[in-house]
Motif scaffolding. Sequence first.
Motif, PDB file in Angstrom:
ATOM      1  N   TYR A 105       0.805  -1.228   0.000  1.00 55.06           N
ATOM      2  CA  TYR A 105       0.000   0.000   0.000  1.00 55.06           C
ATOM      3  C   TYR A 105       0.838   1.277   0.000  1.00 55.06           C
ATOM      4  O   TYR A 105       0.294   2.369   0.079  1.00 55.06           O
ATOM      5  N   GLY A 106       2.148   1.152  -0.099  1.00 58.92           N
ATOM      6  CA  GLY A 106       3.017   2.322  -0.120  1.00 58.92           C
ATOM      7  C   GLY A 106       3.604   2.562  -1.501  1.00 58.92           C
ATOM      8  O   GLY A 106       3.154   2.014  -2.506  1.00 58.92           O
ATOM      9  N   GLY A 107       4.650   3.347  -1.530  1.00 58.34           N
ATOM     10  CA  GLY A 107       5.307   3.676  -2.779  1.00 58.34           C
ATOM     11  C   GLY A 107       6.513   2.789  -3.046  1.00 58.34           C
ATOM     12  O   GLY A 107       6.795   1.838  -2.312  1.00 58.34           O
ATOM     13  N   SER A 108       7.244   3.136  -4.081  1.00 58.86           N
ATOM     14  CA  SER A 108       8.391   2.332  -4.494  1.00 58.86           C
ATOM     15  C   SER A 108       9.506   2.339  -3.446  1.00 58.86           C
ATOM     16  O   SER A 108      10.291   1.393  -3.367  1.00 58.86           O
ATOM     17  N   ASP A 109       9.572   3.390  -2.598  1.00 57.05           N
ATOM     18  CA  ASP A 109      10.604   3.422  -1.561  1.00 57.05           C
ATOM     19  C   ASP A 109      10.418   2.282  -0.559  1.00 57.05           C
ATOM     20  O   ASP A 109      11.400   1.742  -0.036  1.00 57.05           O
ATOM     21  N   GLY A 110       9.192   1.870  -0.299  1.00 55.78           N
ATOM     22  CA  GLY A 110       8.934   0.732   0.581  1.00 55.78           C
ATOM     23  C   GLY A 110       9.458  -0.568  -0.012  1.00 55.78           C
ATOM     24  O   GLY A 110       9.995  -1.421   0.700  1.00 55.78           O
ATOM     25  N   PHE A 111       9.354  -0.721  -1.312  1.00 54.70           N
ATOM     26  CA  PHE A 111       9.876  -1.910  -1.987  1.00 54.70           C
ATOM     27  C   PHE A 111      11.403  -1.917  -1.952  1.00 54.70           C
ATOM     28  O   PHE A 111      12.017  -2.967  -1.788  1.00 54.70           O
ATOM     29  N   GLU A 112      11.980  -0.751  -2.081  1.00 53.26           N
ATOM     30  CA  GLU A 112      13.438  -0.618  -1.980  1.00 53.26           C
ATOM     31  C   GLU A 112      13.907  -1.039  -0.587  1.00 53.26           C
ATOM     32  O   GLU A 112      14.858  -1.805  -0.439  1.00 53.26           O
ATOM     33  N   HIS A 113      13.226  -0.542   0.433  1.00 53.88           N
ATOM     34  CA  HIS A 113      13.564  -0.883   1.824  1.00 53.88           C
ATOM     35  C   HIS A 113      13.433  -2.394   2.050  1.00 53.88           C
ATOM     36  O   HIS A 113      14.321  -3.023   2.627  1.00 53.88           O
ATOM     37  N   VAL A 114      12.342  -2.969   1.597  1.00 57.12           N
ATOM     38  CA  VAL A 114      12.113  -4.411   1.746  1.00 57.12           C
ATOM     39  C   VAL A 114      13.169  -5.207   0.990  1.00 57.12           C
ATOM     40  O   VAL A 114      13.679  -6.205   1.503  1.00 57.12           O
TER      41      VAL A 114
END
Length: 151
Positions: free
Chosen positions: A123-132
């Motif tokens: 439910y967030g943006g691409s920065d959350g995928f980067e962090h994960v």
Amino acid sequence: MKNVLFVCLGNICRSPLGEAVFNHKADPLSMRADSAGTAAYHVGENPDHRSISVANKYHVPIHHKARKFVAEDFERFDYIIAMDRNNYDDMKALAQGGIDHLFLLREFDPEADGDMDVPDPYYGGSDGFEHVFHMVSRSIDELIKHIASDQ
């Protein structure tokens, strides 16, 4: 060959990243990963486009179709890795035998700060995928070491 299964809720964000990163890093070591979801929301779908994008950014091939976790997976895989406590508990409830090969991914994260969940970036943006991606990648480095030392 050791087989590893990564599990999250829908099997389109975190667990396909785990599968892809693990297969990329462990390929020469005769280890293989798959992934599944505890819910059937996205069965047959490709990973989320943001998971694909972050994997491609780091030159990690990602090829997966979402599937649902089934109790038989306990027998088919040497290690089952949950992305968070809720999925861990769901799988534990399905287990009919011992769960000595069921782990939380962040048990292997050298930077874990007490929170053992890999956050769901859906439910967030691409920065959350980067962090994960980075959390998954460093945890998998240690998971591979653990599996190699366990053989």
